[in-house]
Every structure is written in C-alpha cells, then in structure tokens.
Design a protein around this motif. Sequence first.
Motif, PDB file in Angstrom:
ATOM      1  N   VAL A  23      32.351  14.676  34.539  1.00  0.00           N
ATOM      2  CA  VAL A  23      32.035  13.607  33.597  1.00  0.00           C
ATOM      3  C   VAL A  23      30.673  13.053  33.969  1.00  0.00           C
ATOM      4  O   VAL A  23      30.465  12.609  35.096  1.00  0.00           O
ATOM      5  CB  VAL A  23      33.089  12.486  33.633  1.00  0.00           C
ATOM      6  CG1 VAL A  23      32.767  11.422  32.591  1.00  0.00           C
ATOM      7  CG2 VAL A  23      34.490  13.044  33.410  1.00  0.00           C
ATOM      8  N   CYS A  24      29.755  13.078  33.008  1.00  0.00           N
ATOM      9  CA  CYS A  24      28.417  12.537  33.252  1.00  0.00           C
ATOM     10  C   CYS A  24      28.512  11.017  33.406  1.00  0.00           C
ATOM     11  O   CYS A  24      29.181  10.350  32.626  1.00  0.00           O
ATOM     12  CB  CYS A  24      27.493  12.894  32.094  1.00  0.00           C
ATOM     13  SG  CYS A  24      25.871  12.111  32.249  1.00  0.00           S
ATOM     14  N   ARG A  25      27.812  10.504  34.392  1.00  0.00           N
ATOM     15  CA  ARG A  25      27.822   9.056  34.613  1.00  0.00           C
ATOM     16  C   ARG A  25      26.426   8.442  34.493  1.00  0.00           C
ATOM     17  O   ARG A  25      26.221   7.278  34.833  1.00  0.00           O
ATOM     18  CB  ARG A  25      28.413   8.738  35.975  1.00  0.00           C
ATOM     19  CG  ARG A  25      27.571   9.256  37.124  1.00  0.00           C
ATOM     20  CD  ARG A  25      28.165   8.883  38.438  1.00  0.00           C
ATOM     21  NE  ARG A  25      27.385   9.472  39.527  1.00  0.00           N
ATOM     22  CZ  ARG A  25      27.803   9.548  40.765  1.00  0.00           C
ATOM     23  NH1 ARG A  25      28.969   9.057  41.097  1.00  0.00           N
ATOM     24  NH2 ARG A  25      27.043  10.109  41.682  1.00  0.00           N
ATOM     25  N   THR A  26      25.479   9.232  34.003  1.00  0.00           N
ATOM     26  CA  THR A  26      24.112   8.732  33.890  1.00  0.00           C
ATOM     27  C   THR A  26      23.991   7.819  32.665  1.00  0.00           C
ATOM     28  O   THR A  26      24.917   7.707  31.875  1.00  0.00           O
ATOM     29  CB  THR A  26      23.126   9.917  33.867  1.00  0.00           C
ATOM     30  OG1 THR A  26      23.401  10.754  35.000  1.00  0.00           O
ATOM     31  CG2 THR A  26      21.681   9.464  33.971  1.00  0.00           C
ATOM     32  N   LEU A  27      22.863   7.156  32.512  1.00  0.00           N
ATOM     33  CA  LEU A  27      22.703   6.005  31.624  1.00  0.00           C
ATOM     34  C   LEU A  27      23.288   6.160  30.216  1.00  0.00           C
ATOM     35  O   LEU A  27      24.105   5.340  29.800  1.00  0.00           O
ATOM     36  CB  LEU A  27      21.228   5.596  31.538  1.00  0.00           C
ATOM     37  CG  LEU A  27      20.978   4.314  30.753  1.00  0.00           C
ATOM     38  CD1 LEU A  27      21.707   3.134  31.383  1.00  0.00           C
ATOM     39  CD2 LEU A  27      19.480   4.039  30.663  1.00  0.00           C
ATOM     40  N   SER A  28      22.883   7.189  29.475  1.00  0.00           N
ATOM     41  CA  SER A  28      23.360   7.308  28.093  1.00  0.00           C
ATOM     42  C   SER A  28      24.881   7.403  28.047  1.00  0.00           C
ATOM     43  O   SER A  28      25.534   6.756  27.223  1.00  0.00           O
ATOM     44  CB  SER A  28      22.763   8.537  27.409  1.00  0.00           C
ATOM     45  OG  SER A  28      21.372   8.390  27.296  1.00  0.00           O
ATOM     46  N   CYS A  29      25.433   8.207  28.916  1.00  0.00           N
ATOM     47  CA  CYS A  29      26.891   8.365  28.945  1.00  0.00           C
ATOM     48  C   CYS A  29      27.558   7.094  29.461  1.00  0.00           C
ATOM     49  O   CYS A  29      28.607   6.694  28.943  1.00  0.00           O
ATOM     50  CB  CYS A  29      27.264   9.576  29.787  1.00  0.00           C
ATOM     51  SG  CYS A  29      26.805  11.141  28.996  1.00  0.00           S
ATOM     52  N   ALA A  30      26.945   6.454  30.433  1.00  0.00           N
ATOM     53  CA  ALA A  30      27.512   5.210  30.958  1.00  0.00           C
ATOM     54  C   ALA A  30      27.565   4.154  29.866  1.00  0.00           C
ATOM     55  O   ALA A  30      28.569   3.449  29.714  1.00  0.00           O
ATOM     56  CB  ALA A  30      26.677   4.722  32.142  1.00  0.00           C
ATOM     57  N   GLU A  64      25.658  13.722  37.500  1.00  0.00           N
ATOM     58  CA  GLU A  64      24.488  13.144  36.831  1.00  0.00           C
ATOM     59  C   GLU A  64      24.224  13.926  35.538  1.00  0.00           C
ATOM     60  O   GLU A  64      24.905  14.897  35.243  1.00  0.00           O
ATOM     61  CB  GLU A  64      23.281  13.161  37.764  1.00  0.00           C
ATOM     62  CG  GLU A  64      23.506  12.400  39.075  1.00  0.00           C
ATOM     63  CD  GLU A  64      24.007  10.959  38.887  1.00  0.00           C
ATOM     64  OE1 GLU A  64      23.637  10.320  37.885  1.00  0.00           O
ATOM     65  OE2 GLU A  64      24.787  10.508  39.729  1.00  0.00           O
ATOM     66  N   CYS A  65      23.218  13.522  34.810  1.00  0.00           N
ATOM     67  CA  CYS A  65      22.940  13.990  33.450  1.00  0.00           C
ATOM     68  C   CYS A  65      23.189  15.490  33.238  1.00  0.00           C
ATOM     69  O   CYS A  65      22.702  16.323  33.981  1.00  0.00           O
ATOM     70  CB  CYS A  65      21.492  13.660  33.099  1.00  0.00           C
ATOM     71  SG  CYS A  65      21.082  14.083  31.400  1.00  0.00           S
ATOM     72  N   LEU A  66      23.956  15.777  32.189  1.00  0.00           N
ATOM     73  CA  LEU A  66      24.280  17.156  31.836  1.00  0.00           C
ATOM     74  C   LEU A  66      23.370  17.674  30.723  1.00  0.00           C
ATOM     75  O   LEU A  66      23.562  18.772  30.218  1.00  0.00           O
ATOM     76  CB  LEU A  66      25.753  17.254  31.414  1.00  0.00           C
ATOM     77  CG  LEU A  66      26.744  17.040  32.561  1.00  0.00           C
ATOM     78  CD1 LEU A  66      28.161  16.843  32.022  1.00  0.00           C
ATOM     79  CD2 LEU A  66      26.703  18.195  33.545  1.00  0.00           C
ATOM     80  N   GLY A  67      22.410  16.866  30.315  1.00  0.00           N
ATOM     81  CA  GLY A  67      21.401  17.334  29.373  1.00  0.00           C
ATOM     82  C   GLY A  67      21.777  17.244  27.908  1.00  0.00           C
ATOM     83  O   GLY A  67      21.157  17.904  27.071  1.00  0.00           O
ATOM     84  N   ALA A  68      22.770  16.465  27.573  1.00  0.00           N
ATOM     85  CA  ALA A  68      23.136  16.290  26.159  1.00  0.00           C
ATOM     86  C   ALA A  68      23.279  14.801  25.878  1.00  0.00           C
ATOM     87  O   ALA A  68      24.241  14.360  25.251  1.00  0.00           O
ATOM     88  CB  ALA A  68      24.419  17.039  25.851  1.00  0.00           C
ATOM     89  N   CYS A  69      22.296  14.042  26.321  1.00  0.00           N
ATOM     90  CA  CYS A  69      22.369  12.578  26.308  1.00  0.00           C
ATOM     91  C   CYS A  69      22.581  12.002  24.914  1.00  0.00           C
ATOM     92  O   CYS A  69      23.181  10.941  24.762  1.00  0.00           O
ATOM     93  CB  CYS A  69      21.098  11.991  26.901  1.00  0.00           C
ATOM     94  SG  CYS A  69      20.542  12.820  28.387  1.00  0.00           S
ATOM     95  N   ASP A  70      22.104  12.700  23.879  1.00  0.00           N
ATOM     96  CA  ASP A  70      22.255  12.186  22.519  1.00  0.00           C
ATOM     97  C   ASP A  70      23.670  12.346  22.001  1.00  0.00           C
ATOM     98  O   ASP A  70      24.000  11.875  20.917  1.00  0.00           O
ATOM     99  CB  ASP A  70      21.266  12.875  21.569  1.00  0.00           C
ATOM    100  CG  ASP A  70      21.459  14.373  21.526  1.00  0.00           C
ATOM    101  OD1 ASP A  70      21.772  14.966  22.572  1.00  0.00           O
ATOM    102  OD2 ASP A  70      21.301  14.947  20.447  1.00  0.00           O
ATOM    103  N   PRO A  73      29.517  10.160  25.339  1.00  0.00           N
ATOM    104  CA  PRO A  73      29.632  10.656  26.709  1.00  0.00           C
ATOM    105  C   PRO A  73      29.979  12.148  26.734  1.00  0.00           C
ATOM    106  O   PRO A  73      30.736  12.634  25.902  1.00  0.00           O
ATOM    107  CB  PRO A  73      30.782   9.848  27.304  1.00  0.00           C
ATOM    108  CG  PRO A  73      31.337   8.988  26.242  1.00  0.00           C
ATOM    109  CD  PRO A  73      30.633   9.295  24.967  1.00  0.00           C
ATOM    110  N   VAL A  74      29.423  12.825  27.710  1.00  0.00           N
ATOM    111  CA  VAL A  74      29.576  14.266  27.822  1.00  0.00           C
ATOM    112  C   VAL A  74      30.486  14.608  29.006  1.00  0.00           C
ATOM    113  O   VAL A  74      30.338  14.062  30.089  1.00  0.00           O
ATOM    114  CB  VAL A  74      28.203  14.951  28.008  1.00  0.00           C
ATOM    115  CG1 VAL A  74      28.373  16.454  28.174  1.00  0.00           C
ATOM    116  CG2 VAL A  74      27.299  14.633  26.833  1.00  0.00           C
ATOM    117  N   VAL A  75      31.418  15.504  28.732  1.00  0.00           N
ATOM    118  CA  VAL A  75      32.306  16.031  29.765  1.00  0.00           C
ATOM    119  C   VAL A  75      32.113  17.536  29.768  1.00  0.00           C
ATOM    120  O   VAL A  75      32.090  18.162  28.715  1.00  0.00           O
ATOM    121  CB  VAL A  75      33.784  15.702  29.444  1.00  0.00           C
ATOM    122  CG1 VAL A  75      34.724  16.387  30.432  1.00  0.00           C
ATOM    123  CG2 VAL A  75      34.004  14.188  29.436  1.00  0.00           C
TER     124      VAL A  75
HETATM  125  S1  FES Z   1      23.123  10.884  30.326  1.00  0.00           S
HETATM  126 FE1  FES Z   1      24.965  12.017  30.088  1.00  0.00          FE
HETATM  127  S2  FES Z   1      24.255  13.931  29.381  1.00  0.00           S
HETATM  128 FE2  FES Z   1      22.442  12.854  29.820  1.00  0.00          FE
END
Ligand code: FES
Length: 114
Positions: A23-30, A64-70, A73-75
């Motif tokens: 599970v991505c926890r970086t900014l957009s997903c957070a 961290e970021c999985l590269g699909a921030c738009d 949340p990305v799993v």
């Molecule tokens: S912040 Fe979650 S995929 Fe980039």
Amino acid sequence: MEDVATYYAMFYKQPTGKFVIQVCRTLSCALKGAERVTEEIAHTLHIKPGQTDKTGMFTLLEVECLGACDRAPVVMVNDGWQECQTPQDAVKLLDVIRSKGEAGLSGCVHRVEK
Ligand code: FES
C-alpha cells in the motif's frame, strides 16, 4: 550486499506470503486515504504492516510512491496495480484472491474517478 538488499524495496530479507500487498503511503495516496486502506487490510488479516498472516498467504507492506499518484490510493498485489482503492475495495480484493488465487488478479485495474 546488505546495502543493495536494503536499498531496493523489491528485495525481501524475510520470507513473504504468496501475495505481497503493498500500500502506497506517499503524499497523494496518504491524502486520499491510504492509511485507512492499510488499517482495513491489517484488521482483516489480523496483522500489522510488515507482517505475514497466519496462513502464509498474504504479506502487508507500506511502501513509497508506486508511480500512479493520479489514481490514489494505489495498492500493488505482486505485480499488479489496484488503483483508487477504498478500504472496502481492499477487503473485496482479499476475498477474490482467497477464492480464485492468482486468477483473481487481472493485472492492473484502472478505475476512472467519477
Ligand atoms: S503517491 Fe501513491 S502512487 Fe504516488
């Protein structure tokens, strides 16, 4: 060797379950609720991030970021992205994987937000 193994997130230092749920926890997903997705998966599997469930089927990781921030949340389950996930989606995904195994994973799931 230790430096390489700890630098790259795709190298595991411990055995993992058959399905690694990241599970991505970086900014957009957070901002879009990734923490609640992680909590729901952890609650359902009775584990904490970084652990494997009792059956040995699932390992839950926060990454961290999985590269699909738009499409947060990305799993990521093994090699496939599951995008725009809600806690309910994640639980359904676990059920599908339990019942169908690898066949339940259709690769990347792209969902358009309404
Ligand atoms: S912040 Fe979650 S995929 Fe980039």
